[in-house]
Scaffold this motif. Structure first.
Motif, PDB file in Angstrom:
ATOM      1  N   GLN A  70       0.813  -1.211   0.000  1.00 50.48           N
ATOM      2  CA  GLN A  70       0.000   0.000   0.000  1.00 50.48           C
ATOM      3  C   GLN A  70       0.849   1.265   0.000  1.00 50.48           C
ATOM      4  OE1 GLN A  70      -2.803  -0.405   3.203  1.00 50.48           O
ATOM      5  NE2 GLN A  70      -3.702  -2.256   2.349  1.00 50.48           N
ATOM      6  N   GLN A  71       2.010   1.184  -0.630  1.00 51.65           N
ATOM      7  CA  GLN A  71       2.867   2.354  -0.807  1.00 51.65           C
ATOM      8  C   GLN A  71       2.989   2.655  -2.298  1.00 51.65           C
ATOM      9  OE1 GLN A  71       4.064   3.975   1.952  1.00 51.65           O
ATOM     10  NE2 GLN A  71       2.956   2.430   3.133  1.00 51.65           N
ATOM     11  N   LYS A  72       3.177   3.922  -2.618  1.00 49.94           N
ATOM     12  CA  LYS A  72       3.419   4.292  -4.007  1.00 49.94           C
ATOM     13  C   LYS A  72       4.826   3.843  -4.369  1.00 49.94           C
ATOM     14  CE  LYS A  72       3.383   8.216  -7.197  1.00 49.94           C
ATOM     15  NZ  LYS A  72       4.724   7.963  -7.744  1.00 49.94           N
ATOM     16  N   LEU A  73       4.912   2.888  -5.268  1.00 47.91           N
ATOM     17  CA  LEU A  73       6.192   2.266  -5.573  1.00 47.91           C
ATOM     18  C   LEU A  73       7.041   3.157  -6.462  1.00 47.91           C
ATOM     19  CD1 LEU A  73       5.079  -1.424  -6.118  1.00 47.91           C
ATOM     20  CD2 LEU A  73       5.792  -0.284  -4.028  1.00 47.91           C
ATOM     21  N   PRO A  74       8.365   3.072  -6.321  1.00 51.63           N
ATOM     22  CA  PRO A  74       9.245   3.951  -7.100  1.00 51.63           C
ATOM     23  C   PRO A  74       9.273   3.572  -8.570  1.00 51.63           C
ATOM     24  CG  PRO A  74      10.540   2.380  -5.830  1.00 51.63           C
ATOM     25  CD  PRO A  74       9.117   2.209  -5.380  1.00 51.63           C
ATOM     26  N   ASN A  75       9.318   4.602  -9.396  1.00 52.97           N
ATOM     27  CA  ASN A  75       9.390   4.396 -10.833  1.00 52.97           C
ATOM     28  C   ASN A  75      10.789   4.716 -11.352  1.00 52.97           C
ATOM     29  OD1 ASN A  75       8.760   4.048 -13.544  1.00 52.97           O
ATOM     30  ND2 ASN A  75       7.978   6.126 -13.759  1.00 52.97           N
ATOM     31  N   THR A  76      11.311   5.873 -10.986  1.00 53.97           N
ATOM     32  CA  THR A  76      12.632   6.306 -11.427  1.00 53.97           C
ATOM     33  C   THR A  76      13.661   6.082 -10.323  1.00 53.97           C
ATOM     34  OG1 THR A  76      12.293   8.558 -10.622  1.00 53.97           O
ATOM     35  CG2 THR A  76      11.535   8.062 -12.861  1.00 53.97           C
ATOM     36  N   LEU A  77      14.927   6.215 -10.684  1.00 53.32           N
ATOM     37  CA  LEU A  77      15.991   6.091  -9.682  1.00 53.32           C
ATOM     38  C   LEU A  77      15.871   7.167  -8.614  1.00 53.32           C
ATOM     39  CD1 LEU A  77      19.229   5.114 -11.632  1.00 53.32           C
ATOM     40  CD2 LEU A  77      18.273   3.961  -9.640  1.00 53.32           C
ATOM     41  N   ALA A  78      15.445   8.341  -9.016  1.00 54.18           N
ATOM     42  CA  ALA A  78      15.274   9.418  -8.036  1.00 54.18           C
ATOM     43  C   ALA A  78      14.207   9.052  -7.020  1.00 54.18           C
ATOM     44  CB  ALA A  78      14.909  10.719  -8.752  1.00 54.18           C
ATOM     45  N   GLU A  79      13.107   8.479  -7.483  1.00 58.39           N
ATOM     46  CA  GLU A  79      12.065   8.038  -6.566  1.00 58.39           C
ATOM     47  C   GLU A  79      12.562   6.883  -5.700  1.00 58.39           C
ATOM     48  OE1 GLU A  79       8.660   7.074  -8.856  1.00 58.39           O
ATOM     49  OE2 GLU A  79       8.335   9.118  -9.571  1.00 58.39           O
ATOM     50  N   GLY A  80      13.341   5.988  -6.303  1.00 61.94           N
ATOM     51  CA  GLY A  80      13.903   4.881  -5.530  1.00 61.94           C
ATOM     52  C   GLY A  80      14.826   5.355  -4.426  1.00 61.94           C
ATOM     53  N   GLU A  81      15.576   6.401  -4.694  1.00 63.25           N
ATOM     54  CA  GLU A  81      16.469   6.956  -3.685  1.00 63.25           C
ATOM     55  C   GLU A  81      15.670   7.542  -2.525  1.00 63.25           C
ATOM     56  OE1 GLU A  81      19.824   8.293  -1.621  1.00 63.25           O
ATOM     57  OE2 GLU A  81      19.532   6.750  -3.155  1.00 63.25           O
ATOM     58  N   GLU A  82      14.531   8.161  -2.819  1.00 65.48           N
ATOM     59  CA  GLU A  82      13.720   8.763  -1.765  1.00 65.48           C
ATOM     60  C   GLU A  82      12.887   7.723  -1.020  1.00 65.48           C
ATOM     61  OE1 GLU A  82      13.819  11.888  -0.742  1.00 65.48           O
ATOM     62  OE2 GLU A  82      15.455  12.168  -2.173  1.00 65.48           O
ATOM     63  N   PHE A  83      12.551   6.604  -1.695  1.00 66.67           N
ATOM     64  CA  PHE A  83      11.691   5.590  -1.078  1.00 66.67           C
ATOM     65  C   PHE A  83      12.418   4.923   0.088  1.00 66.67           C
ATOM     66  CE2 PHE A  83       9.720   1.339  -0.836  1.00 66.67           C
ATOM     67  CZ  PHE A  83       8.394   1.723  -0.695  1.00 66.67           C
ATOM     68  N   GLY A  84      11.901   5.095   1.284  1.00 66.18           N
ATOM     69  CA  GLY A  84      12.507   4.514   2.481  1.00 66.18           C
ATOM     70  C   GLY A  84      13.679   5.301   3.021  1.00 66.18           C
ATOM     71  N   LYS A  85      13.926   6.485   2.468  1.00 66.26           N
ATOM     72  CA  LYS A  85      15.078   7.275   2.924  1.00 66.26           C
ATOM     73  C   LYS A  85      14.878   7.791   4.341  1.00 66.26           C
ATOM     74  CE  LYS A  85      18.258  10.777   1.129  1.00 66.26           C
ATOM     75  NZ  LYS A  85      18.493  11.753   0.015  1.00 66.26           N
ATOM     76  N   ASP A  86      13.614   8.068   4.699  1.00 63.35           N
ATOM     77  CA  ASP A  86      13.303   8.567   6.041  1.00 63.35           C
ATOM     78  C   ASP A  86      12.944   7.434   7.003  1.00 63.35           C
ATOM     79  OD1 ASP A  86      11.037   7.877   4.718  1.00 63.35           O
ATOM     80  OD2 ASP A  86       9.847   9.605   5.362  1.00 63.35           O
ATOM     81  N   PHE A  87      13.481   6.254   6.728  1.00 61.88           N
ATOM     82  CA  PHE A  87      13.175   5.066   7.554  1.00 61.88           C
ATOM     83  C   PHE A  87      13.598   5.293   9.005  1.00 61.88           C
ATOM     84  CE2 PHE A  87      14.098   0.963   9.440  1.00 61.88           C
ATOM     85  CZ  PHE A  87      13.035   0.170   9.030  1.00 61.88           C
ATOM     86  N   GLN A  88      12.697   4.961   9.935  1.00 64.22           N
ATOM     87  CA  GLN A  88      12.986   5.038  11.362  1.00 64.22           C
ATOM     88  C   GLN A  88      13.057   3.625  11.934  1.00 64.22           C
ATOM     89  OE1 GLN A  88      13.573   7.948  12.871  1.00 64.22           O
ATOM     90  NE2 GLN A  88      13.145   9.105  10.985  1.00 64.22           N
ATOM     91  N   TRP A  89      13.960   3.427  12.864  1.00 61.55           N
ATOM     92  CA  TRP A  89      14.112   2.090  13.441  1.00 61.55           C
ATOM     93  C   TRP A  89      12.841   1.620  14.135  1.00 61.55           C
ATOM     94  CZ3 TRP A  89      17.701  -1.125  12.001  1.00 61.55           C
ATOM     95  CH2 TRP A  89      18.904  -0.622  11.499  1.00 61.55           C
ATOM     96  N   SER A  90      12.028   2.553  14.579  1.00 61.12           N
ATOM     97  CA  SER A  90      10.770   2.169  15.223  1.00 61.12           C
ATOM     98  C   SER A  90       9.834   1.468  14.241  1.00 61.12           C
ATOM     99  CB  SER A  90      10.078   3.405  15.807  1.00 61.12           C
ATOM    100  OG  SER A  90       9.837   4.366  14.784  1.00 61.12           O
ATOM    101  N   GLU A  91      10.033   1.717  12.940  1.00 62.16           N
ATOM    102  CA  GLU A  91       9.203   1.068  11.927  1.00 62.16           C
ATOM    103  C   GLU A  91       9.438  -0.436  11.870  1.00 62.16           C
ATOM    104  OE1 GLU A  91       9.269   2.912   8.080  1.00 62.16           O
ATOM    105  OE2 GLU A  91       9.572   4.903   8.938  1.00 62.16           O
ATOM    106  N   CYS A  92      10.563  -0.885  12.389  1.00 59.33           N
ATOM    107  CA  CYS A  92      10.832  -2.330  12.409  1.00 59.33           C
ATOM    108  C   CYS A  92       9.798  -3.068  13.242  1.00 59.33           C
ATOM    109  CB  CYS A  92      12.230  -2.599  12.974  1.00 59.33           C
ATOM    110  SG  CYS A  92      13.571  -2.006  11.924  1.00 59.33           S
ATOM    111  N   LEU A  93       9.194  -2.377  14.198  1.00 59.06           N
ATOM    112  CA  LEU A  93       8.199  -3.003  15.067  1.00 59.06           C
ATOM    113  C   LEU A  93       6.793  -2.878  14.511  1.00 59.06           C
ATOM    114  CD1 LEU A  93       9.564  -1.716  18.505  1.00 59.06           C
ATOM    115  CD2 LEU A  93      10.076  -3.873  17.345  1.00 59.06           C
ATOM    116  N   THR A  94       6.644  -2.200  13.375  1.00 54.57           N
ATOM    117  CA  THR A  94       5.331  -2.020  12.763  1.00 54.57           C
ATOM    118  C   THR A  94       5.049  -3.178  11.826  1.00 54.57           C
ATOM    119  OG1 THR A  94       5.587   0.377  12.878  1.00 54.57           O
ATOM    120  CG2 THR A  94       3.874  -0.482  11.413  1.00 54.57           C
ATOM    121  N   CYS A  95       3.979  -3.897  12.119  1.00 52.81           N
ATOM    122  CA  CYS A  95       3.648  -5.061  11.302  1.00 52.81           C
ATOM    123  C   CYS A  95       2.681  -4.695  10.198  1.00 52.81           C
ATOM    124  CB  CYS A  95       3.051  -6.162  12.182  1.00 52.81           C
ATOM    125  SG  CYS A  95       2.443  -7.599  11.264  1.00 52.81           S
ATOM    126  N   ILE A  96       1.496  -4.211  10.557  1.00 50.87           N
ATOM    127  CA  ILE A  96       0.452  -3.947   9.580  1.00 50.87           C
ATOM    128  C   ILE A  96       0.567  -2.516   9.091  1.00 50.87           C
ATOM    129  CG2 ILE A  96      -2.031  -3.937   9.151  1.00 50.87           C
ATOM    130  CD1 ILE A  96      -2.343  -5.938  11.414  1.00 50.87           C
TER     131      ILE A  96
END
Length: 685
Positions: free
Chosen positions: A577-603
């Motif tokens: 349910q995420q907008k998937l990256p199309n270009t390399l620029a989008e791929g670079e931004e996808f998950g760039k703001d990842f927080q370690w607390s997200e590791c505990l997020t399941c759903i």
């Protein structure tokens, strides 16, 4: 600027006439530039809307995925082809990938005595007692013989050996206890002692052939068609599987196994792709799971066949000869219409689609042929242009820090998961007290694993299933090291739990990686990660070989690898349910703001929340034609009764829509496609 007609103003204008004219010119230029910019922006907006309208008007009639609802996405034609041709084609892959495990059981053995002792007329027990050293803990030595003058010993009538006698390696071959294991390549080719690793080398060579064969048959499939590639692959597999039975020595045997390995997993992958190319995106997840289940069915059937056929020569014949009947596929297996369209063979594709519509009791749009031809020409032009402009390869993917980091994590996770999954499958016969039952159970646990994964992977996300499956599987495999040596049943239970968890992770790794890589480099990325992962299959047989000294040591090593890969997967961003990256620029931004607390997020966030966000997004945020395709991905109405999958038939309408309506991701299309829509088997060189 406007000036009033007054005396003062006239005097002022007269005094500063040159400066005023300059100011008016600057303002006019600025006004002109602003007007041009606004007009250009408006023209661009109008052009984009026009492009979108043209794209929608064209693709609704001619894009293959949008055409399928007209001819049937999962109708009678697809079901007949998938159930009676494509899925049965997965069975020989399971046979030939694992029948080698039952060709090389090792019976009890010891050195054959020298001729003078063997011809002395003594009983076999006395001869063995005089010639082979005996150890209280291990029994008779399997690779050493006493190095003494047996002529003198026989003259002196010595019937009991002296432990101080010198020993040497076996000089006269080996004697095998064939009361239980009476047929094996180990017996026929004397693959014991210093040659005991040869069957392991044979398994590794089988997988080396697989790495080469995936590219070889993938190239044939992409250039000459799925049908030709599959039939050639099937012929090579059955021919060399048959010739394996007549190998006069180990080296001929290993050459035959290499050629059999060339077809694994291509013999499984090609009918899988044909199935995916014939059904609508909504049903591809179902077809993926169903294909895996038939592959496992081949492995389950192999355990029964191997139990009944204990002679390795006959086992080769039984696992090869029946599949020569698949020659009838020459008359019944059609070419993929997607591939035909990608090659410009419009008439052939049209005939197949007409047959599909007729069997499914539907009709093709009348304007289909002309519009499809126009789309085909434009897509071929796009393909040529993109082939000239695409450069960089893996260097392009790894040029930015976030993409480089995700590529490393994906590749490590893929290597760990594939190596451990296949390693556990290979190690099945070594577990428990009955190798056939152990292998059967190791395959059987994959069935509920795949079904459970199918149900939850579009609810809980990909990352948690992958990571938890690998961590849980690794932990249970590692725990076996503390089990007592005589606790074979408990060790088997721990092994089966580990295999269950690893199988779920194995099912999800490919589509998850496909969603993480941007469309622009998805083929290169998946190709690189899968090839590196395939290298683990060459190494894993040697890890399993360590089990000859300590049964649980390979499980411990695989467990550590799996846990490491599982924690690496936790750091990857969720794609459900995420907008998937199309270009390399989008791929670079996808998950760039990842927080370690997200590791505990399941759903992840619900689909309803995503729809609200997408509705609020302006038109200009759609930046490519692929995004337009994404925005129209199959989310349509309920399936017709004749197109329902078993899961759709057994759930309510609300549950059915929530479970089977796919997000815009590659989970439903895990094989890479080119610009014409044809799925690619080879995508990284």
């Amino acid at each position: 600027m406007e000036l009033k007609h007054s005396e003062d103003c006239d005097i002022w204008e007269e005094d500063d006439d040159g400066g005023e004219e300059e100011g008016e010119e600057d303002e006019e230029e600025e006004y002109t530039r602003t007007s041009k910019a606004l007009n250009a922006a408006q023209a661009k907006r109008e052009a984009f809307r026009k492009l979108k309208d043209n794209h929608d008007a064209t693709s609704k009639s001619i894009d293959f995925d949008d055409l399928l609802p007209h001819v049937g996405e999962f109708g009678r034609y697809q079901k007949l082809l998938i159930y009676f041709i494509c899925l049965p084609a997965c069975i020989p892959c399971g046979f030939h990938a694992f029948n080698q495990l039952f060709m090389s059981p090792v019976p009890p053995h010891w050195c054959s005595p020298p001729p003078e002792l063997a011809e002395a007329g003594l009983s076999p027990d006395v001869v063995r007692n005089l010639s082979v050293p005996y150890h209280e803990d291990l029994g008779y030595d399997q690779c050493q013989i006493y190095d003494v003058n047996y002529t003198q010993i026989l003259q002196e009538k010595i019937l009991h050996p002296d432990e101080s006698w010198p020993t040497t390696s076996c000089r006269y071959g080996w004697t095998y206890n064939t009361s239980i294991i009476f047929s094996s390549i180990v017996i026929d080719f004397d693959l014991v002692c210093e040659k005991s690793i040869f069957p392991t080398i044979g398994l590794s060579v089988l997988n080396i052939g697989g790495i080469i064969g995936v590219y070889l048959f993938g190239t044939v499939s992409d250039r000459f068609g799925r049908r030709i590639s599959f039939l050639a692959c099937l012929a090579i597999e059955q021919l060399f599987g048959f010739l394996t039975a007549f190998s006069p020595n180990f080296w001929i045997w290993i050459v035959c196994r290499f050629f059999v390995g060339l077809t694994i997993p291509a013999i499984y992958q090609i009918p899988f792709i044909i199935s995916l190319e014939l059904v609508g995106p909504t049903y591809r997840s179902f077809v993926t799971v169903l294909t895996c289940l038939f592959y496992v069915g081949g492995m389950l059937l192999l355990s029964a066949v191997a139990y009944l056929v204990r002679d390795w020569v006959y086992l080769c014949l039984v696992t090869s000869l029946p599949f020569f009947s698949y020659i009838i596929y020459w008359w019944f297996l059609p070419e993929s219409p997607r591939w035909l369209l990608s090659q410009g063979r419009l008439n052939e594709a049209n005939r197949i689609l007409q047959s599909m519509a007729r069997v499914n009791k539907t009709e093709l749009p009348q304007s289909f042929t002309e519009k499809l031809k126009a789309r085909m020409i434009s897509q071929q032009a796009i393909s040529v242009q993109s082939s000239h402009s695409s450069t960089g390869g893996m260097c392009k993917i790894c040029s930015t820090p976030n993409m480089r980091f995700k590529t490393i994590l994906i590749t490590l996770t893929w290597f760990a998961n594939e190596s451990v999954y296949v390693g556990l499958s290979y190690y099945g016969p070594a577990m428990g007290n009955n190798e056939y039952l152990s292998f059967f159970l190791a395959c059987a646990v994959e069935v509920p694993s795949y079904l459970l994964c199918w149900i939850v992977m579009d609810r809980w996300g990909r990352r948690w299933i992958l990571a938890v499956g690998m961590i849980v599987g690794g932990v249970f495999a590692t725990v076996t090291v503390v089990m007592p040596e005589d606790a074979s049943q408990l060790t088997l239970v721990l092994y089966l739990i580990s295999k269950f968890a690893e199988s779920a992770a194995f099912l999800i790794i490919y589509p998850f990686a496909g969603e993480l890589y941007p469309t622009e480099v998805r083929g290169i990325g998946i190709g690189f990660s899968s090839y590196v992962g395939g290298l683990g299959l060459v190494i894993i047989p040697f890890i399993n070989y360590l089990g000859t000294e300590m049964l649980v040591l390979p499980l411990f090593i695989m467990g550590i690898i799996s846990v490491f890969g599982g924690f690496a997967a936790l750091r990857l961003p969720e794609t459900l349910q995420q907008k998937l990256p199309n270009t390399l620029a989008e791929g670079e931004e996808f998950g760039k703001d990842f927080q370690w607390s997200e590791c505990l997020t399941c759903i992840p966030s619900t689909a309803a929340e995503e729809e609200e966000v997408s509705e609020s997004e302006p038109l200009e945020e759609i930046v490519s034609m692929e995004d337009l395709d994404r925005s129209k991905s199959v989310n349509g109405g309920p399936a017709r009764p004749d197109e329902m999958t078993p899961l759709q038939k057994t759930t309510s309408l609300k549950e059915r829509r929530g479970m089977l309506m796919k997000q815009s991701s590659v989970i439903g299309t895990p094989i890479i496609t080119d610009s014409s829509g044809a799925m690619k088997l080879t995508f990284w060189v």
